[in-house]
Design a protein around this motif. Structure first.
Motif: not given
Length: 681
Positions: A71-77
């Motif tokens: 989903y993201s390169r910085t968020e754990n989602r």
């Protein structure tokens, strides 16, 4: 959708992508779920996507969903099935459905002129009155291509590009007689969007929702500016190295490429609208999947990924066509989103693959692999045998083929094609050798080319080949890729006027501050002439007079798309360039950024961006900007690479590179306050 940032001369033929050792798709895993995941992963990896989402529809319901990537390169989602992606040009299939629905109601005649519904539509070419609604949907209108300078924005639902299209087209000419041939055209579908609004008396979005989405039961399909949970939009990035996600991309030409959807909703659109009577009747659906491309000029060998219907890129998608199964396909590419939809009406099947980053063709191929697996479960086999070029041997070339040598071009490149007496064809790159079937082939026989004299009197370079991708299968190509450009004698004064501009950079003035082009790279157009080898041409454009150059490549399918007609004007001693809805200013007239500690820049009443060159006095210093609410700034280095962009990244400061540029854009009257300080050691 194809994005053109600058005008450059290129000289390479297009070879199919072939990965050695890859033939037909690899052996299918044991289950449908494994097949789908393998195909999605192949599309993700090969295309370099950030995330991918897919769904398969069959007989009225979604039977499979899934996703791959992050989903993201910085968020754990986690990725979820309800996440949304821009579907880009797959939106054209929605526009076609809307037009066909109005036709069923007797409100539109597909073969009536567009002017019957849009009386304000005019062009500087009397042939425009021959353009019919059908021609908008099958890409044969003859319109130049894409007037999309402000079509792709960030977190801004402005429909400026659609709202100004009629004004922009009023000064343009056609690339060919309406109906002469089908070549991909975005503006045709934006015009169709306007036709839908004029005939229905409703906003395009509202009509599509009422007439298409609601009857089909699609509740997770949206338009920019509507009230929906925007946190569901998949994160997007400009490069593989970026860790900062972009604001949500908003495409303001909704009927051409602005719709958001989940893969489940897109697959259900393919199924409900194009396989059942939920929205369109059988007659309309059959008409949409007819061989519209064959109405005009087209290669005799039509074994190609492109075969236009009404709103569809292909009405004979491979490999299904090899097994006499009609599959229709539509791909879509915005700047950051990519989509593929494949529909098989005779088997009540549809599959959609969406991605952040990636390539739409790979998504379409992945969707195809999913449908092949579903058909296999039903005992229907799809032939995926790998193909090679027809057998031929090296042979002595007839001397008269040397007469075909000359300047060839498409809509974005030009090359000098040479043919030697010993049977070698070259564009200055990989040599091709003459074979007994009249073709020229590379040493590995991956691709073949032939000269073709068409009924319109033009000489084309026809290319045939096969592209194979591990895990995704094979796709054929058979298309005209270049046309021989005629001699175009112009006066010495006219040639000199264009030669004086060669190598100059023209900087964008009328791009809105929310435009996605600002963080991409320096938004500029570069001109180039070669008076020795290509007199009478500006790059790939035919010089008309001292201030006008127009496209010259009348090529069906894809290689003649998006003519870059150029008009030069001068005001108060400053030269301006108009191109595809964009206005650009001569970069040599740009003032140098003040190197003192404080200053300001104000957007004038014309709303044009303010550009500054970074000189020695300011280079190396830190620029800090008080950014107004309705404005943004960007900084570029001397090579045009983006250093900072306030609207995209929230930047308020940047270290200034010598020889680079700073641009301020915004609503008329907004003021930017600037502070320059020595950069910290």
């Amino acid at each position: 959708m194809k994005r053109i940032c600058s005008l450059l001369v290129a000289g390479a033929l297009v070879f199919p992508l072939v990965i050695p050792g890859a033939g037909a798709a690899e052996a299918a895993p044991a289950t449908l779920e494994e097949t789908a995941q393998t195909a999605a992963q192949a599309a993700l990896t090969t295309g370099g996507a950030q995330s991918i989402q897919y769904a398969v529809w069959q007989d009225g319901e979604i039977i499979l969903t899934g996703h791959a990537g992050d989903y993201s390169r910085t968020e754990n989602r986690a990725l979820t099935d309800d996440m949304l992606y821009g579907i880009g040009s797959v939106s054209k299939a929605y526009t076609a459905a809307a037009v066909l629905n109005l036709a069923e109601e007797g409100k539109i005649d597909l073969d009536a002129p567009v002017t019957a519904y849009l009386p304000d539509f005019t062009m500087a070419d009397e042939r425009y009155t021959d353009i019919t609604v059908r021609m908008l949907l099958n890409h044969s209108s003859g319109l130049p291509g894409s007037t999309t300078a402000n079509g792709f924005l960030l977190n801004d639902p402005d429909t400026l590009a659609a709202d100004t299209l009629l004004e922009e087209l009023s000064g343009e000419t056609l690339k060919a007689d309406p109906g002469a041939f089908s070549v991909y055209c975005n503006d045709g579908f934006t015009l169709a969007e306007l036709v839908v609004e004029a005939v229905s008396g409703m906003d395009f979005d509202a009509y599509v929702r009422q007439a298409i989405l609601e009857p089909a039961g699609l509740d997770n399909t949206w338009f920019p500016g509507e009230d929906f949970d925007q946190s569901l939009l998949a994160k997007t990035y400009l490069t593989a190295e970026d860790t900062r996600a972009l604001p949500n991309e908003t495409v303001g030409i909704h009927g051409t490429g602005g719709i958001y959807a989940s893969a489940s909703d897109l697959a259900a659109f393919g199924g409900q609208v194009w396989c059942t009577d939920a929205v369109l009747n059988q007659e309309s659906r059959t008409a949409a999947l007819a061989d519209e491309y064959a109405r005009g000029l087209w290669p005799e060998d039509d074994e190609d990924v492109v075969s236009y219907g009404l709103g569809w890129d292909s009405v004979h998608w491979y490999p299904f066509a090899y097994s006499d199964i009609q599959a229709a396909a539509k791909g879509g590419d915005t700047i950051v989103y990519h989509a593929g939809l494949v529909v098989i009406p005779e088997h009540n099947l549809a599959a959609a693959v969406l991605s952040s980053g990636g390539v739409s063709t790979y998504n379409e191929m992945a969707a195809g692999q999913m449908l092949i697996a579903v058909l296999a479960q039903q005992g229907v086999e799809v032939d995926q045998t790998a193909h090679t070029l027809p057998a031929a041997e090296r042979a002595e070339m007839p001397a008269e083929l040397m007469d075909y040598a000359g300047i060839y071009g498409d809509s974005s490149s030009a090359a000098i094609v040479t043919v030697t007496a010993d049977g070698v064809l070259s564009t200055g790159n990989t040599p091709l050798y003459y074979y007994s079937d009249g073709s020229f082939r590379d040493e590995n026989q991956i691709v073949m080319l032939k000269f073709v004299e068409e009924d319109n009197g033009q000489v084309y370079l026809w290319q045939k080949g096969y592209s194979s991708i591990p895990g995704l299968g094979e796709q054929p190509s058979s298309s005209y890729i270049y046309v021989k450009l005629p001699e175009n004698p112009v006066s010495p004064e006219t040639q000199a006027a264009w030669d004086a501009r060669s190598g100059k950079l023209y900087l964008a003035l009328n791009m809105k501050y929310t435009n996605i082009n600002y963080p991409l790279a320096l938004p500029a157009a570069a001109l180039a002439t070669d008076p020795v080898n290509m007199p009478g041409y500006m790059a790939f454009d035919r010089i008309v007079d001292a201030n006008r150059a127009e496209g010259a490549a009348q090529i069906p399918s894809l290689y003649g798309r998006d003519w870059q007609n150029i008009t030069m004007t001068e005001q108060d001693g400053v030269e301006y360039l108009s191109l595809m809805g964009g206005l650009y200013v001569d970069g040599t007239t740009i003032e140098t950024l003040y190197g003192g500690p404080s200053s300001h820049s104000t957007i004038q009443a014309d709303g044009y961006a303010r550009w500054y060159q970074i000189g020695a006095d300011a280079a190396g210093k830190t620029l800090t900007v008080q950014v107004p609410e309705h404005g943004g700034f960007a900084v570029y280095d001397a090579n045009g690479a983006n250093v900072a962009a306030s609207w995209a990244w929230g930047d308020t400061s940047a270290t200034l590179p010598e020889g680079g540029w700073v641009v301020f854009a915004g609503d008329p009257g907004v003021r930017f306050h600037l502070a320059l300080t020595e950069a910290a050691e």
